[in-house]
Design a protein around this motif. Structure first.
Motif, short mmCIF file in Angstrom:
data_model
loop_
_atom_site.label_atom_id
_atom_site.label_comp_id
_atom_site.label_asym_id
_atom_site.label_seq_id
_atom_site.Cartn_x
_atom_site.Cartn_y
_atom_site.Cartn_z
N CYS A 93 34.66 51.97 23.54
CA CYS A 93 33.60 51.71 24.06
C CYS A 93 34.08 50.85 25.14
O CYS A 93 33.18 51.05 26.58
N VAL A 94 34.33 49.77 25.41
CA VAL A 94 34.71 48.70 26.33
C VAL A 94 35.31 49.51 28.20
O VAL A 94 34.99 49.46 29.02
N PRO A 95 36.59 50.15 28.09
CA PRO A 95 37.20 51.45 28.87
C PRO A 95 36.22 52.31 29.35
O PRO A 95 36.33 52.43 30.60
N VAL A 96 35.84 52.64 28.26
CA VAL A 96 34.39 54.08 29.14
C VAL A 96 33.80 53.72 29.82
O VAL A 96 32.99 54.18 31.02
N GLY A 97 32.87 52.16 28.94
CA GLY A 97 32.12 51.69 29.93
C GLY A 97 32.34 50.75 31.17
O GLY A 97 31.25 51.26 32.21
N GLU A 98 33.43 50.35 31.18
CA GLU A 98 34.01 50.08 32.33
C GLU A 98 34.12 51.25 33.81
O GLU A 98 33.86 51.10 34.93
N LEU A 99 34.69 52.60 33.21
CA LEU A 99 34.82 53.26 34.31
C LEU A 99 33.58 54.15 35.20
O LEU A 99 33.29 53.93 35.46
N PHE A 100 33.44 54.21 33.21
CA PHE A 100 31.00 54.32 34.29
C PHE A 100 30.55 53.79 35.13
O PHE A 100 29.87 54.35 36.02
N VAL A 101 30.21 52.85 35.04
CA VAL A 101 29.18 51.47 35.44
C VAL A 101 30.30 51.20 36.76
O VAL A 101 29.49 51.57 38.24
N ARG A 102 31.96 51.49 36.44
CA ARG A 102 32.49 51.62 37.96
C ARG A 102 31.91 52.49 39.37
O ARG A 102 31.93 52.48 40.41
N GLN A 103 32.25 53.82 38.57
CA GLN A 103 31.33 54.80 38.84
C GLN A 103 29.93 54.82 39.67
O GLN A 103 29.65 55.50 41.28
N LEU A 104 28.50 54.34 39.02
CA LEU A 104 27.79 53.70 39.49
C LEU A 104 27.54 52.79 40.53
O LEU A 104 26.93 53.39 41.00
N ALA A 105 28.41 51.91 40.39
CA ALA A 105 28.65 51.05 41.60
C ALA A 105 28.37 51.50 42.79
O ALA A 105 28.31 51.27 44.01
N GLY A 106 30.10 52.18 42.78
CA GLY A 106 30.13 53.00 43.60
C GLY A 106 29.47 53.92 44.64
O GLY A 106 29.66 54.46 45.57
N CYS A 223 28.12 59.10 24.58
CA CYS A 223 26.64 58.68 24.90
C CYS A 223 26.87 56.93 24.46
O CYS A 223 27.10 56.15 24.85
N ALA A 224 27.33 56.73 23.00
CA ALA A 224 27.25 55.44 22.50
C ALA A 224 28.34 54.44 23.43
O ALA A 224 27.73 53.50 23.47
N ALA A 225 29.35 55.05 23.29
CA ALA A 225 30.33 54.39 24.30
C ALA A 225 29.93 53.93 25.48
O ALA A 225 30.09 53.00 25.97
N LEU A 226 29.69 55.31 26.34
CA LEU A 226 29.05 55.01 27.24
C LEU A 226 27.23 53.34 27.48
O LEU A 226 27.75 53.14 28.11
#
Length: 357
Positions: A93-106, A223-226
Motif C-alpha cells: 500500500c505505501v509505495p502504491v499510494g505515494e506514486l498515486f498521490v504524486r501523480q494527483l499533486a502534479g 484499489c485498496a492499495a491506492l
C-alpha cells in the motif's frame, strides 16, 4: 535631530537584544512561549508504534477466535502466515499510494513542489522480508519451517505457488531498487507484478473459473492499495504546503473524488468474490458459522465504519467554514483502513468455505 531606527538584533530601549527572526514562523527557531515541536512528533511516533503492536495481535490471536465453535481445524502456522500476509499488504500500500498521490499533486495547477519524504524504500524492504517468509512456508509444503535446512529453495521453481512466491520476493526487491533510483516511478511495474502474483495465488487452478477470481482480486487489491496508501501520503503531504490553503483543499478534494470511485470498485469486487465462494442462499449462515465468514463479517463492519468516516470528511471538506478540518476524520479513516488491511491478512490465512456444486 533625526530618529535612528534600531537595526535587527539591536535591543529595544531598556530591553534585551533580539535575535533576528526569533519567534517568527518559518525560521525554524521557536521564540519565547513557542511550543516544543519535538514532543508532538514523539507522541505521534509512540502512538503509531502502539497501534502497530495492537494490530499485530489480530492476525496472531484472530485465528483461534474465528475458528472457535465452527468445527473447522486450523492449519499449522496460520497466525504467523496471517501476520506475514498483513505486513505484505501494508508494504504494498505505501509505495502504491505515494506514486498515486504524486501523480494527483502534479495535476494541480499552482501546487507547491514540496512532497512528503518517501517511505517506499523502507516499505519495499519490509515487504521483501515478508515475501521471503511466505516463500519459505511454500517451500516446505505450506508448513512453517523450523530450521533453515527445512527450506527447499529449489522446490519453489517446481510448483505454481512457489513460482508466484518468488515473483513476489523479486517484485519487492526490484521495487526497492527503483525507489532508490533516479526514476522511482518505475516502481509501478514490479509492484504491479506483486499484485498479479497475489491475485493468482489466491485462486489456484482447481478452483471454478480461477481467472475471473484472479481478476477480481487484482482489482480489489489494487484499489485498496491506492485508497489506503494514497490517503496516508495525502495527510503526510498537506502539512508541508504551509499556507497554500487552496492547494491543500484541492489535493484533499481530488483524492476524495477518486477515493469514492475506489470504494465503489472495492465494494463491487468484494461482493462478487464473496458470492463466488459462498452461495447467495448460504451467505448469512456462513457469516456466523465459519471462520472465513466471521472474519469477512468483521471486515465488512470495519469497511462500513471507514465509509462513514470518509463521508464525514467529505461533508467537512465541502461545507465547513475551514475545509481543512476534514483532516481530522481522515486521520481516523487511515487508522481504520489499517485495521481493514490487518483483517484482510487474517482472511487470506483462514480456510475458504467449501462450495458444493
Amino acid at each position: 535631530m533625526g530618529l535612528i531606527r534600531p537595526t535587527d538584533g539591536a535591543s529595544d530601549e531598556g530591553g534585551p537584544a533580539r535575535t533576528p527572526g526569533a519567534g517568527q514562523p518559518g525560521n525554524g527557531r521557536p521564540g519565547p512561549g513557542s511550543p516544543d515541536t519535538g514532543r508532538p512528533g514523539t507522541g505521534r511516533a509512540v502512538a503509531v508504534l502502539v497501534l502497530v503492536a495492537l494490530a499485530a495481535l489480530i492476525p496472531l490471536l484472530g485465528p483461534s477466535a474465528a475458528l472457535d465453535g465452527t468445527g473447522e481445524a486450523s492449519a499449522p502456522g496460520v497466525p504467523g502466515i496471517a501476520l506475514l500476509r498483513t505486513v505484505l499488504f501494508a508494504a504494498l500500500c505505501v509505495p502504491v499510494g505515494e506514486l498515486f498521490v504524486r501523480q494527483l499533486a502534479g495535476r494541480l495547477p499552482g501546487a507547491p513542489p514540496e512532497r512528503a519524504r518517501s517511505w517506499a524504500p523502507y516499505a519495499t524492504g519490509v515487504g521483501f522480508v515478508a515475501a521471503l517468509g511466505l516463500a519459505s512456508v511454500v517451500s516446505t509444503g505450506n508448513l512453517v519451517p523450523h530450521s533453515l535446512a527445512a527450506i527447499d529453495v529449489g522446490g519453489l521453481y517446481e510448483s505454481r505457488d512457489g513460482k508466484l512466491a518468488l515473483l513476489e520476493v523479486n517484485g519487492f526487491a526490484a521495487a526497492g531498487l527503483c525507489a532508490l533510483s533516479a526514476r522511482p516511478v518505475m516502481q509501478v511495474w514490479p509492484l504491479a507484478a506483486v499484485a498479479v502474483a497475489e491475485a493468482l495465488r489466491a485462486h489456484p487452478a482447481p478452483e471454478l473459473d480461477p481467472l475471473t477470481g484472479s481478476v477480481l482480486t487484482f482489482v480489489h487489491l489494487t484499489c485498496a492499495a491506492l485508497w489506503v496508501g494514497g490517503l496516508l501520503y495525502v495527510l503526510r503531504t498537506l502539512p508541508l504546503w504551509g499556507t497554500a490553503s487552496e492547494a491543500r483543499v484541492a489535493l484533499l478534494g481530488l483524492y476524495a473524488r477518486v477515493a469514492a470511485v475506489l470504494l465503489a470498485l472495492i465494494t463491487a469486487t468484494g461482493i462478487w468474490s464473496t458470492l463466488r465462494r459462498m452461495p447467495a442462499d448460504t451467505v448469512l449462515e456462513q457469516l456466523t458459522s465459519t471462520a472465513y465468514g466471521r472474519t469477512l463479517l468483521a471486515k465488512v463492519i470495519v469497511v462500513a465504519a471507514v465509509a462513514v468516516l470518509a463521508l464525514w470528511a467529505r461533508l467537512r471538506l465541502s461545507r465547513a467554514a475551514d475545509p481543512l478540518t476534514a483532516c481530522s476524520p481522515a486521520r481516523a479513516e487511515v487508522v481504520a483502513l489499517g485495521l481493514v488491511v490487518t483483517v484482510s491478512g487474517l482472511l487470506t490465512a483462514l480456510p475458504v468455505p467449501i462450495r458444493w456444486t
